[in-house]
Scaffold this active site. Structure first.
Site, short mmCIF file in Angstrom:
data_model
loop_
_atom_site.label_atom_id
_atom_site.label_comp_id
_atom_site.label_asym_id
_atom_site.label_seq_id
_atom_site.Cartn_x
_atom_site.Cartn_y
_atom_site.Cartn_z
CE LYS A 101 -4.44 0.69 0.01
NZ LYS A 101 -5.51 -0.23 -0.39
CG ASP A 130 -7.19 3.07 -0.97
OD1 ASP A 130 -7.60 1.91 -0.94
OD2 ASP A 130 -7.31 3.85 0.01
O1 2IT Z 1 -7.95 -1.72 -1.08
C1 2IT Z 1 -7.82 -2.19 -2.22
O2 2IT Z 1 -7.92 -3.40 -2.44
C2 2IT Z 1 -7.51 -1.28 -3.31
N1 2IT Z 1 -7.44 -0.07 -3.06
C3 2IT Z 1 -7.28 -1.79 -4.70
C4 2IT Z 1 -5.89 -2.31 -4.83
C5 2IT Z 1 -5.50 -2.71 -6.23
O3 2IT Z 1 -4.30 -2.98 -6.40
O4 2IT Z 1 -6.33 -2.78 -7.13
#
Ligand code: 2IT
Length: 445
Positions: A124, A164
């Site tokens: 993240k 996100d």
């Molecule tokens: O919390 C999540 O799963 C996302 N923000 C999407 C992450 C992604 O790599 O598609």
């Protein structure tokens, strides 16, 4: 596993990182029985290795605003675990972003990605940059400056970011554009890209659609159908939009949306026009839902309040972490709610989860319910690697299959002796077992 000891060590090393510690504790409590049946996990310190990120990158992001003034923000990427595939997870731009929040999200992402059945590790990233009120040019300059700090750590087999909170198709496009210039390659690193440059069909809808497919599977275990059910949704961003779209299409009635300013109660339920208006509200950059009640008759705006005080069959938190607390949960339960399914990551506080599970109402955690978003990101990576693009039907069909599979993993690992399906336990154990198995296979490293 001595949970108290592990938590005490983590608290000493990472004081004040409350969201991160909260996410770790939930998983430890869920997996401890299974863990203790595997002495090889203990010998290899699997848990101690799994709760610490592999790597954290922090960097300064300097950019110039429309007035010509120099602005500084903090940038981060938490590469949590790549045992089952390249690091994968979204980027969040919000004033509240800090290391604790990104560590909790990266930790959750690792288990979520394991549940999707696709080969993706967990990560993240983000910044304390607030997109609220920023011009399009400011957003672009910020995204480009953010990439300058991060690009060396990314790559299709290394780390693939996505969106996100505060990061949608526009921001992904600006970041990918700069990344592509810096590496001099169009290698697809980033998901949620535009359709004309390697994006996947259904990716914008996928988190919300997947959540509703999961809800359908939950209702099927109760011999029920979603048609005619009333649903409270929080938030009004991409995730809430996709959830409202699919819920409405399936014949449910969505009666609330919310923003930082309060919530809208719309007893007639959302329809296509109102759902489009959500997008307009979002695009305005003002971060408020109040104008909805001026535009559509029969609605009420409740300033500073949360939608969980309304009587509904299903509650879908779609905004942010810890947005539904113990009191909210008690109100929902007292009003006869049958299902609380988190579409936001860690949408419920630990107390709320306890209230819901103790009352034997069904609780489903974000890492299972919202996994359709990252799963469709995984499908975007597959399409990029094959240099082709699937139709919306093909992607939707695969998303359906994946969500049914995730639901089944929760049932397999989470069904209790009295028949109650503990989705939190099921999701945590299923995700943990897959990551643990990969770490065991790859040796101590
Ligand atoms: O919390 C999540 O799963 C996302 N923000 C999407 C992450 C992604 O790599 O598609």
């Amino acid at each position: 596993m001595d949970i108290n000891n592990i938590m005490a060590n983590l608290e000493a090393k990472h004081p004040g990182e409350k969201e991160y510690l909260q996410a770790v504790k939930e998983v430890l409590l869920s997996v401890q029985d299974v863990y203790n049946q595997h002495p090889e996990f203990e010998r290899n310190k699997i848990i101690e290795r799994m709760v610490e990120p592999d790597r954290i990158v922090t960097f300064r992001v300097t950019w110039i605003d429309d007035k010509g003034e120099v602005q500084n923000n903090l940038g981060y990427r938490v590469q949590f675990n790549n045992a089952i595939g390249p690091y994968k997870g979204g980027i969040r731009f919000h004033a509240s972003v800090n290391l604790s929040i990104l560590k909790f999200l990266g930790f959750e992402q690792t288990f979520k990605n394991a549940l999707t059945t696709l080969p993706m590790g967990g990560a993240k990233g983000g910044s304390d940059f607030s997109p609220r009120g920023k011009s399009d040019r400011e957003i672009m300059r910020f995204c480009q400056a953010f990439m300058l700090g991060l690009w060396k750590n990314l790559g299709p087999d290394r780390d693939v970011p996505a969106g996100d909170i505060g990061v949608g198709g526009r921001e992904v496009g600006y970041m990918y554009g700069m990344y592509k210039r810096l590496v001099n390659k169009h290698d697809g690193t980033f998901t949620g890209k535009g359709l004309s440059f390697g994006g996947s069909r259904i990716r914008p809808e996928a988190t919300g659609f997947g959540a509703l497919y999961f809800v359908q599977s939950v209702l099927a275990t109760k011999g029920q159908d979603i048609k005619g059910k009333t649903i409270a949704i929080s938030g009004f961003g991409n995730v809430a939009w996709g959830a409202a779209l699919k819920a409405t299409e399936l014949g449910a009635k969505v009666v609330t949306i919310s923003g930082p300013d309060g919530y809208i109660y719309d007893p007639a339920g959302l329809d296509a026009e109102k759902i489009d208006y959500m997008l307009e509200l979002r695009a305005s950059g003002n971060d408020v839902v109040a104008p909805y009640a001026d535009k559509f008759k029969g609605c009420t705006f409740y300033p500073g309040r949360k939608p969980w005080e309304q009587k509904v069959d299903i509650a879908l938190p779609c905004a942010t972490q810890n947005e539904l607390d113990g009191n909210d949960a008690r109100q929902l339960v007292d009003n006869g709610v049958m299902l609380v399914a988190e579409v936001s990551n860690m949408g419920c506080t630990p107390e709320a989860i306890d209230v819901i599970i103790e009352s034997r109402v069904t609780y489903a955690p974000g890492k299972a319910v919202n996994a359709g978003g990252v799963a469709t990101s995984g499908l975007e990576m597959s399409q990029n690697a094959m240099h082709l693009q699937w139709s919306a039907e093909e992607v939707d069909e695969k998303l359906h299959t994946i969500m049914r599979d995730i639901h089944q993993q929760c049932v397999d690992y989470g069904t209790e002796p009295d028949g109650y399906i503990n989705y939190m336990k099921g999701a945590n154990i299923a995700g943990f077992m897959k990551v643990a198995d990969a770490m065991m296979g790859e040796g101590v490293c």
